[in-house]
Write a protein that holds these residues in place. Sequence first.
Motif, PDB file in Angstrom:
ATOM      1  N   ASN A 140     -26.111 -22.144 -10.439  1.00 21.42           N
ATOM      2  CA  ASN A 140     -27.430 -21.703 -10.898  1.00 21.42           C
ATOM      3  C   ASN A 140     -27.899 -22.479 -12.122  1.00 21.42           C
ATOM      4  O   ASN A 140     -28.999 -22.265 -12.604  1.00 21.42           O
ATOM      5  CB  ASN A 140     -27.400 -20.210 -11.240  1.00 21.42           C
ATOM      6  CG  ASN A 140     -27.511 -19.353 -10.006  1.00 21.42           C
ATOM      7  OD1 ASN A 140     -28.070 -19.769  -8.999  1.00 21.42           O
ATOM      8  ND2 ASN A 140     -26.957 -18.150 -10.064  1.00 21.42           N
ATOM      9  N   SER A 141     -27.052 -23.332 -12.673  1.00 25.34           N
ATOM     10  CA  SER A 141     -27.468 -24.109 -13.850  1.00 25.34           C
ATOM     11  C   SER A 141     -28.537 -25.112 -13.453  1.00 25.34           C
ATOM     12  O   SER A 141     -29.670 -25.055 -13.922  1.00 25.34           O
ATOM     13  CB  SER A 141     -26.264 -24.843 -14.451  1.00 25.34           C
ATOM     14  OG  SER A 141     -25.354 -23.927 -15.004  1.00 25.34           O
ATOM     15  N   GLY A 142     -28.193 -26.036 -12.576  1.00 26.49           N
ATOM     16  CA  GLY A 142     -29.159 -27.051 -12.185  1.00 26.49           C
ATOM     17  C   GLY A 142     -29.137 -27.351 -10.708  1.00 26.49           C
ATOM     18  O   GLY A 142     -29.737 -28.319 -10.261  1.00 26.49           O
ATOM     19  N   GLY A 143     -28.419 -26.518  -9.930  1.00 29.13           N
ATOM     20  CA  GLY A 143     -28.346 -26.724  -8.493  1.00 29.13           C
ATOM     21  C   GLY A 143     -27.240 -27.667  -8.070  1.00 29.13           C
ATOM     22  O   GLY A 143     -27.167 -28.072  -6.906  1.00 29.13           O
ATOM     23  N   GLU A 144     -26.371 -28.059  -8.999  1.00 33.09           N
ATOM     24  CA  GLU A 144     -25.290 -28.978  -8.638  1.00 33.09           C
ATOM     25  C   GLU A 144     -24.200 -28.261  -7.846  1.00 33.09           C
ATOM     26  O   GLU A 144     -24.076 -27.043  -7.892  1.00 33.09           O
ATOM     27  CB  GLU A 144     -24.683 -29.615  -9.900  1.00 33.09           C
ATOM     28  CG  GLU A 144     -23.945 -28.673 -10.827  1.00 33.09           C
ATOM     29  CD  GLU A 144     -24.822 -27.977 -11.850  1.00 33.09           C
ATOM     30  OE1 GLU A 144     -26.032 -27.853 -11.608  1.00 33.09           O
ATOM     31  OE2 GLU A 144     -24.271 -27.528 -12.869  1.00 33.09           O
ATOM     32  N   ILE A 145     -23.405 -29.040  -7.095  1.00 33.02           N
ATOM     33  CA  ILE A 145     -22.294 -28.494  -6.318  1.00 33.02           C
ATOM     34  C   ILE A 145     -21.105 -28.262  -7.254  1.00 33.02           C
ATOM     35  O   ILE A 145     -20.720 -29.141  -8.024  1.00 33.02           O
ATOM     36  CB  ILE A 145     -21.888 -29.454  -5.184  1.00 33.02           C
ATOM     37  CG1 ILE A 145     -23.032 -29.603  -4.175  1.00 33.02           C
ATOM     38  CG2 ILE A 145     -20.624 -28.941  -4.479  1.00 33.02           C
ATOM     39  CD1 ILE A 145     -23.374 -28.338  -3.421  1.00 33.02           C
ATOM     40  N   PHE A 270     -29.439 -22.421 -20.594  1.00 32.15           N
ATOM     41  CA  PHE A 270     -30.022 -21.967 -19.334  1.00 32.15           C
ATOM     42  C   PHE A 270     -30.901 -23.090 -18.790  1.00 32.15           C
ATOM     43  O   PHE A 270     -31.567 -23.784 -19.556  1.00 32.15           O
ATOM     44  CB  PHE A 270     -30.907 -20.734 -19.537  1.00 32.15           C
ATOM     45  CG  PHE A 270     -30.173 -19.519 -20.008  1.00 32.15           C
ATOM     46  CD1 PHE A 270     -28.960 -19.163 -19.465  1.00 32.15           C
ATOM     47  CD2 PHE A 270     -30.704 -18.734 -21.014  1.00 32.15           C
ATOM     48  CE1 PHE A 270     -28.283 -18.042 -19.900  1.00 32.15           C
ATOM     49  CE2 PHE A 270     -30.041 -17.612 -21.454  1.00 32.15           C
ATOM     50  CZ  PHE A 270     -28.825 -17.263 -20.901  1.00 32.15           C
ATOM     51  N   HIS A 271     -30.920 -23.237 -17.474  1.00 33.98           N
ATOM     52  CA  HIS A 271     -31.742 -24.283 -16.868  1.00 33.98           C
ATOM     53  C   HIS A 271     -33.141 -23.789 -16.564  1.00 33.98           C
ATOM     54  O   HIS A 271     -34.123 -24.505 -16.782  1.00 33.98           O
ATOM     55  CB  HIS A 271     -31.074 -24.789 -15.587  1.00 33.98           C
ATOM     56  CG  HIS A 271     -31.708 -26.022 -15.026  1.00 33.98           C
ATOM     57  ND1 HIS A 271     -32.602 -25.999 -13.985  1.00 33.98           N
ATOM     58  CD2 HIS A 271     -31.588 -27.320 -15.394  1.00 33.98           C
ATOM     59  CE1 HIS A 271     -32.997 -27.228 -13.724  1.00 33.98           C
ATOM     60  NE2 HIS A 271     -32.401 -28.048 -14.543  1.00 33.98           N
ATOM     61  N   GLU A 289     -23.326 -28.037 -19.094  1.00 28.52           N
ATOM     62  CA  GLU A 289     -22.053 -28.421 -18.481  1.00 28.52           C
ATOM     63  C   GLU A 289     -20.954 -27.386 -18.735  1.00 28.52           C
ATOM     64  O   GLU A 289     -19.943 -27.373 -18.038  1.00 28.52           O
ATOM     65  CB  GLU A 289     -21.600 -29.772 -19.020  1.00 28.52           C
ATOM     66  CG  GLU A 289     -21.328 -29.780 -20.513  1.00 28.52           C
ATOM     67  CD  GLU A 289     -20.870 -31.128 -21.025  1.00 28.52           C
ATOM     68  OE1 GLU A 289     -19.832 -31.606 -20.573  1.00 28.52           O
ATOM     69  OE2 GLU A 289     -21.565 -31.693 -21.892  1.00 28.52           O
ATOM     70  N   PHE A 290     -21.161 -26.497 -19.706  1.00 28.97           N
ATOM     71  CA  PHE A 290     -20.132 -25.506 -20.027  1.00 28.97           C
ATOM     72  C   PHE A 290     -20.341 -24.183 -19.295  1.00 28.97           C
ATOM     73  O   PHE A 290     -19.559 -23.237 -19.480  1.00 28.97           O
ATOM     74  CB  PHE A 290     -20.094 -25.248 -21.536  1.00 28.97           C
ATOM     75  CG  PHE A 290     -19.836 -26.485 -22.339  1.00 28.97           C
ATOM     76  CD1 PHE A 290     -18.603 -27.118 -22.287  1.00 28.97           C
ATOM     77  CD2 PHE A 290     -20.838 -27.045 -23.116  1.00 28.97           C
ATOM     78  CE1 PHE A 290     -18.361 -28.278 -23.012  1.00 28.97           C
ATOM     79  CE2 PHE A 290     -20.607 -28.205 -23.841  1.00 28.97           C
ATOM     80  CZ  PHE A 290     -19.369 -28.821 -23.788  1.00 28.97           C
ATOM     81  N   PHE A 291     -21.418 -24.094 -18.511  1.00 27.50           N
ATOM     82  CA  PHE A 291     -21.754 -22.829 -17.872  1.00 27.50           C
ATOM     83  C   PHE A 291     -21.947 -23.014 -16.369  1.00 27.50           C
ATOM     84  O   PHE A 291     -22.368 -24.075 -15.912  1.00 27.50           O
ATOM     85  CB  PHE A 291     -23.043 -22.248 -18.480  1.00 27.50           C
ATOM     86  CG  PHE A 291     -22.900 -21.871 -19.915  1.00 27.50           C
ATOM     87  CD1 PHE A 291     -22.417 -20.623 -20.275  1.00 27.50           C
ATOM     88  CD2 PHE A 291     -23.214 -22.782 -20.920  1.00 27.50           C
ATOM     89  CE1 PHE A 291     -22.261 -20.280 -21.601  1.00 27.50           C
ATOM     90  CE2 PHE A 291     -23.062 -22.442 -22.253  1.00 27.50           C
ATOM     91  CZ  PHE A 291     -22.580 -21.195 -22.598  1.00 27.50           C
ATOM     92  N   ASP A 292     -21.671 -21.945 -15.660  1.00 28.01           N
ATOM     93  CA  ASP A 292     -22.032 -21.827 -14.261  1.00 28.01           C
ATOM     94  C   ASP A 292     -23.057 -20.708 -14.178  1.00 28.01           C
ATOM     95  O   ASP A 292     -22.710 -19.538 -14.164  1.00 28.01           O
ATOM     96  CB  ASP A 292     -20.800 -21.495 -13.426  1.00 28.01           C
ATOM     97  CG  ASP A 292     -21.136 -21.320 -11.960  1.00 28.01           C
ATOM     98  OD1 ASP A 292     -22.224 -21.780 -11.548  1.00 28.01           O
ATOM     99  OD2 ASP A 292     -20.333 -20.703 -11.247  1.00 28.01           O
ATOM    100  N   GLY A 293     -24.337 -21.091 -14.192  1.00 25.54           N
ATOM    101  CA  GLY A 293     -25.370 -20.070 -14.339  1.00 25.54           C
ATOM    102  C   GLY A 293     -25.265 -19.449 -15.728  1.00 25.54           C
ATOM    103  O   GLY A 293     -25.224 -20.155 -16.728  1.00 25.54           O
ATOM    104  N   ARG A 294     -25.185 -18.131 -15.803  1.00 30.57           N
ATOM    105  CA  ARG A 294     -25.032 -17.459 -17.095  1.00 30.57           C
ATOM    106  C   ARG A 294     -23.596 -17.466 -17.582  1.00 30.57           C
ATOM    107  O   ARG A 294     -23.322 -17.150 -18.742  1.00 30.57           O
ATOM    108  CB  ARG A 294     -25.486 -15.986 -16.983  1.00 30.57           C
ATOM    109  CG  ARG A 294     -26.967 -15.761 -16.864  1.00 30.57           C
ATOM    110  CD  ARG A 294     -27.268 -14.278 -17.121  1.00 30.57           C
ATOM    111  NE  ARG A 294     -26.920 -13.914 -18.476  1.00 30.57           N
ATOM    112  CZ  ARG A 294     -27.741 -14.003 -19.511  1.00 30.57           C
ATOM    113  NH1 ARG A 294     -28.945 -14.463 -19.350  1.00 30.57           N
ATOM    114  NH2 ARG A 294     -27.348 -13.641 -20.716  1.00 30.57           N
TER     115      ARG A 294
END
Length: 511
Positions: A140-145, A270-271, A289-294
Amino acid sequence: MSKAVSSRIKGDDYQAYIFWINACRLFLEHTKVEKIAYEFDQVKSIDDVAVFYKQPYLDEHGDNLNADYYQVKFHVTQGGSLSWQDLLDPKAINASAVSFLQRLHLAQKEVAPDGKGSRFYFVTPWHIHPDNELSELVSNSGGEIRWDKLATGGERSRMGKIRKAMKEHLSIVTDEELQVVLRPLRILHSKESTEQLKKTLNLNLCLAGLKPIDEGAIINPYVELIKGLLTRGRNEFTKDDLMKICKEEELWIGQSNQKNTAYSIGIRSFHQWAEKMEDETNAMLCLLEFFDGRYIKDKKHWNGTILQNLEHFILSSTKQGAQHHLHLDTHSSIAFATGYYLDSKSGIDAAPVQRINGRHVWKPEKNIKYDDYPGWIYDEDIRDENGKDLVITLGIRHNIIEEVNYYLQQINLPIRRVINCTIDGGQGSAVIKDGSHAWLLADKIATYINDRPIKERFGQIHIFSAVPNALLFFIGQFARSFGPCTLYEYDFENRIPGKYEPSITLNALKK
């Protein structure tokens, strides 16, 4: 008109909106965009829209970014959803032979051979099916895998079978090769409807100095313009190119002459709503880079790399004698820590930009009076006279004391006292009137904390909050006198009762 023709026209319009939203970035004061292209045939596999940057900046992986490429897959209805299998199926993008994953591979080999330097966006209004493994893999950060998720398990595991299918589809052998292919991929799913996208475009047009689209108009001049330019062989544009064209088409209305003399700096964890922060600030710190979404990827980052990066960024991007406007699209703990590093003794003139019905600089006025604004209401509860820790709950957006109490029941902290702080006038996003009000509330709560009894000064302060980031920034500016204090983040995604996690600790006790 057949349904197929109608769908194709709507898809073309959707692509044109994506182009113009990005084109507006050319006109922003601090833009990093150098050139934009429509139907960019130099990268044929992902060519709907391309954005090129005049100076690289860091993407979600921490890699230098030079260009973004967009492939738009529009759907007229929400009668379907996206799965990882669709990425391997040519029919999913109305192709006969080449799937999107194969297109991605061709583009990656062409302009990002090591998987770095460019991003390739797959844009669709469809949602990812919640039962499909792709929903676990797209950040959910930027849509990356999320390679850390996809890489788990052997070949017979759920993720192993996906890796195997993708490698066979691409005729590659190793997981390392697959990681390089997927690294620049971004999947933007659940994008706005055409009408929502039109509203977003209108906001961007106004910021850029371009004429907004009339409400209810059948003809959209921007959609027709880019289609017309394409038929004349023009598909790459700099700022000067587009300004000249828009003036000729009477779409240029000009930007405000009111120059902002403040130095804008931004911090992003947050993105969403901060996608264009690079173009809106003189300097920015990206912590995605330190987060996966929230969610933090590794809890050690809170008090390690994040605090180190934050302190270094603030010291290197601010200077005495200049005004600074702070864009804080961050977790509340980071907003608080930003204030901590910009305390009043720093001598830095800094004011946060708060998002409430637009963006407003919350700079406190001089000679303000406490009586002009609603103040705190304190509700104290002694939990254990033998304890030494203090819990502060700040409930302005909503009252959080029940959530915090439920959390405290689950853990074992030496709590002496809990102070529930609400504001006179009730809860809500508009309760705080302006920057002066926020600063006064921060000053008051700091005074209240500093007046705590001696026995609590040997303990820790635990701060839970549901307040605007600008207020937390101001409170953070006073926090060097608090002694050890720990911030907590709430799980807003799942809203599980009492689901708090400790995050940043400042003034930590030396062991």
